[in-house]
Design a protein around this motif. Sequence first.
Motif, PDB file in Angstrom:
ATOM      1  N   VAL A   1      68.997  22.188  24.883  1.00  0.00           N
ATOM      2  CA  VAL A   1      68.542  20.924  24.304  1.00  0.00           C
ATOM      3  C   VAL A   1      67.496  21.170  23.213  1.00  0.00           C
ATOM      4  N   ILE A   2      66.516  22.010  23.516  1.00  0.00           N
ATOM      5  CA  ILE A   2      65.459  22.298  22.531  1.00  0.00           C
ATOM      6  C   ILE A   2      66.039  22.953  21.285  1.00  0.00           C
ATOM      7  N   THR A   3      66.967  23.894  21.461  1.00  0.00           N
ATOM      8  CA  THR A   3      67.589  24.569  20.323  1.00  0.00           C
ATOM      9  C   THR A   3      68.295  23.577  19.416  1.00  0.00           C
ATOM     10  N   ASN A   4      69.057  22.662  19.991  1.00  0.00           N
ATOM     11  CA  ASN A   4      69.820  21.709  19.182  1.00  0.00           C
ATOM     12  C   ASN A   4      68.928  20.682  18.494  1.00  0.00           C
ATOM     13  N   LEU A   5      67.850  20.272  19.147  1.00  0.00           N
ATOM     14  CA  LEU A   5      66.971  19.282  18.536  1.00  0.00           C
ATOM     15  C   LEU A   5      66.071  19.889  17.465  1.00  0.00           C
ATOM     16  N   THR A   6      65.629  21.118  17.659  1.00  0.00           N
ATOM     17  CA  THR A   6      64.740  21.734  16.671  1.00  0.00           C
ATOM     18  C   THR A   6      65.489  22.236  15.445  1.00  0.00           C
ATOM     19  N   LYS A   7      66.736  22.618  15.611  1.00  0.00           N
ATOM     20  CA  LYS A   7      67.483  23.104  14.440  1.00  0.00           C
ATOM     21  C   LYS A   7      67.977  21.936  13.583  1.00  0.00           C
ATOM     22  N   ASP A   8      68.022  20.744  14.166  1.00  0.00           N
ATOM     23  CA  ASP A   8      68.462  19.558  13.416  1.00  0.00           C
ATOM     24  C   ASP A   8      67.376  18.493  13.531  1.00  0.00           C
ATOM     25  N   LYS A   9      66.362  18.598  12.654  1.00  0.00           N
ATOM     26  CA  LYS A   9      65.246  17.653  12.720  1.00  0.00           C
ATOM     27  C   LYS A   9      65.685  16.231  12.393  1.00  0.00           C
TER      28      LYS A   9
ATOM     29  N   GLU B   1      56.985   6.477  33.542  1.00  0.00           N
ATOM     30  CA  GLU B   1      57.979   7.493  33.196  1.00  0.00           C
ATOM     31  C   GLU B   1      58.776   7.069  31.968  1.00  0.00           C
ATOM     32  N   PHE B   2      59.098   5.791  31.896  1.00  0.00           N
ATOM     33  CA  PHE B   2      59.879   5.286  30.770  1.00  0.00           C
ATOM     34  C   PHE B   2      59.067   5.346  29.475  1.00  0.00           C
ATOM     35  N   GLU B   3      57.786   5.047  29.557  1.00  0.00           N
ATOM     36  CA  GLU B   3      56.919   5.066  28.381  1.00  0.00           C
ATOM     37  C   GLU B   3      56.909   6.438  27.717  1.00  0.00           C
ATOM     38  N   SER B   4      57.025   7.488  28.521  1.00  0.00           N
ATOM     39  CA  SER B   4      56.927   8.855  27.999  1.00  0.00           C
ATOM     40  C   SER B   4      58.057   9.200  27.041  1.00  0.00           C
ATOM     41  N   MET B   5      59.096   8.376  26.975  1.00  0.00           N
ATOM     42  CA  MET B   5      60.197   8.626  26.041  1.00  0.00           C
ATOM     43  C   MET B   5      59.772   8.447  24.597  1.00  0.00           C
ATOM     44  N   LEU B   6      59.012   7.385  24.327  1.00  0.00           N
ATOM     45  CA  LEU B   6      58.666   7.055  22.941  1.00  0.00           C
ATOM     46  C   LEU B   6      57.191   7.255  22.626  1.00  0.00           C
ATOM     47  N   ARG B   7      56.341   7.075  23.625  1.00  0.00           N
ATOM     48  CA  ARG B   7      54.899   7.140  23.372  1.00  0.00           C
ATOM     49  C   ARG B   7      54.456   8.444  22.707  1.00  0.00           C
TER      50      ARG B   7
ATOM     51  N   GLY C   1      56.740  14.781   7.930  1.00  0.00           N
ATOM     52  CA  GLY C   1      56.777  13.762   8.971  1.00  0.00           C
ATOM     53  C   GLY C   1      56.288  14.304  10.302  1.00  0.00           C
ATOM     54  N   ILE C   2      55.570  13.465  11.040  1.00  0.00           N
ATOM     55  CA  ILE C   2      54.957  13.920  12.285  1.00  0.00           C
ATOM     56  C   ILE C   2      56.005  14.438  13.271  1.00  0.00           C
ATOM     57  N   ILE C   3      57.095  13.708  13.418  1.00  0.00           N
ATOM     58  CA  ILE C   3      58.117  14.120  14.382  1.00  0.00           C
ATOM     59  C   ILE C   3      58.815  15.413  13.950  1.00  0.00           C
ATOM     60  N   PRO C   4      59.261  15.545  12.677  1.00  0.00           N
ATOM     61  CA  PRO C   4      59.836  16.835  12.274  1.00  0.00           C
ATOM     62  C   PRO C   4      58.836  17.988  12.377  1.00  0.00           C
TER      63      PRO C   4
ATOM     64  N   ALA D   1      60.682  19.377  23.480  1.00  0.00           N
ATOM     65  CA  ALA D   1      60.276  19.754  24.837  1.00  0.00           C
ATOM     66  C   ALA D   1      59.999  18.510  25.679  1.00  0.00           C
ATOM     67  N   ILE D   2      59.406  17.493  25.066  1.00  0.00           N
ATOM     68  CA  ILE D   2      59.151  16.241  25.781  1.00  0.00           C
ATOM     69  C   ILE D   2      60.471  15.568  26.148  1.00  0.00           C
ATOM     70  N   SER D   3      61.418  15.571  25.193  1.00  0.00           N
ATOM     71  CA  SER D   3      62.727  14.970  25.449  1.00  0.00           C
ATOM     72  C   SER D   3      63.449  15.684  26.583  1.00  0.00           C
ATOM     73  N   VAL D   4      63.407  17.020  26.552  1.00  0.00           N
ATOM     74  CA  VAL D   4      64.125  17.773  27.576  1.00  0.00           C
ATOM     75  C   VAL D   4      63.462  17.590  28.932  1.00  0.00           C
ATOM     76  N   ASP D   5      62.163  17.398  28.948  1.00  0.00           N
ATOM     77  CA  ASP D   5      61.477  17.148  30.220  1.00  0.00           C
ATOM     78  C   ASP D   5      61.933  15.822  30.815  1.00  0.00           C
ATOM     79  N   THR D   6      62.085  14.803  29.959  1.00  0.00           N
ATOM     80  CA  THR D   6      62.602  13.512  30.424  1.00  0.00           C
ATOM     81  C   THR D   6      64.005  13.673  30.995  1.00  0.00           C
TER      82      THR D   6
END
Length: 407
Positions: A162-170, A370-376, A54-57, A65-70
């Motif tokens: 944040v990055i550690t928790n999101l990457t270890k749990d795809k 700024e809001f678009e960057s969450m999902l785009r 999957g693209i996201i995993p 990194a994008i999520s943590v930047d938001t």
Amino acid sequence: MEAYINEFADNIWLYLSMPLISAVVGYATNVIAIKMMFYPVEFFGKPPLLGWQGIIPRRAAKMAAISVDTITTHLITQEEIFDRLDPDRVAGELEPALNNMIEDVVDSIMGQHEPGLWESMPEMVKRQVYKRVKKEAPSLISDIMKQIKINIAQMYDLEDMVITNLTKDKSLLNRIFQEVGAAEFKFIGRSGLYFGGIFGTFQMIAWVFYKGSWLLPVFGLAVGYATNWIALQMIFNPKELMRFGPFNVQGLFMKRQDEVARDYGRLVSSYVLTPANIIEGILKGPYSDKVFAMIGKHVQKAVDEQTSFAKPFVTFAVGTQNYRDMKECAVSELVSRLPETLKHIENYANDALDLENTLSTRLQSLKPEEFESMLRPAFEQDEWILIAVGAFLGFLVGVFQLLVMFS
């Protein structure tokens, strides 16, 4: 013209199947494209080329990194998080747990280094030692918390946590994108059905008048490509609300900003920015060595202060080196019990931080870009692959129509 009409009437069900098949193709290719964004979570096949993830995993680190930047740029900073925690209140919340732990720690240290001396000591004296340590423990915890807050940039890294928790749990990363964009993903599937039917109607009309062998495969390819592309455009554009007479037009995701903000605030505060994860980030993050060194310094200082009235006797009885070893042992004991002990502040921290409300409120006030960057970014990473897959599947269906249904 009459000949065309007669042929259409003679084969009406075959012709009417075109919009139906096109609608099914549009729906199926869009749904498959969405599934390919998230699944499989781990690479399936023979890497690097024969298989799929999957693209996201697959892009977990970049997505995180994008999520943590938001989060850190627009929603909350680590300084603000720790400013909301009152050191004295933290100490008060931990006091019952510390009181339960102190006697075990003192017994363990003395039993390890001076079992004879400790065993022979009168119970009343032991109680005085316990009482003195318990009395000063809250101020020690408060001092440590204050030092962490003062030196937060050198003690804690929110982005790393944040990055550690999101990457270890795809799967968690998938869940955040899926729940935040649930309505948009459903729309993509439905839009494939609608636009596929419309394209299929044009395909049917064209086939009545011109039966070129290339027509059906090309229309199939166009349906697979266009339904995905149009759906993606309608999700994010236009960013600002536009009025056309009685109609209000805005990208679906942008229109749902308040709802998305609530979902995102709930998910991130419940699974990412939790007190447990924040504490773990302190104890196991990139600056944990500095944290433990600072804790050790404070604990050893506290030991010296607590034994100052009897230090000459203690050093005489146990020896200077043994006394130093005992202080280091006190540090080790405290550090080893910290993760379990700090669980007792999670309820207080949850109330004090109020992260769900903070994240939701601030997300609702973001500008559209700024809001678009969450999902785009979830679509942008390999958007061309999703569209190409849709086009390819549509092409295959067109070939099937040509060879089997209209041969």
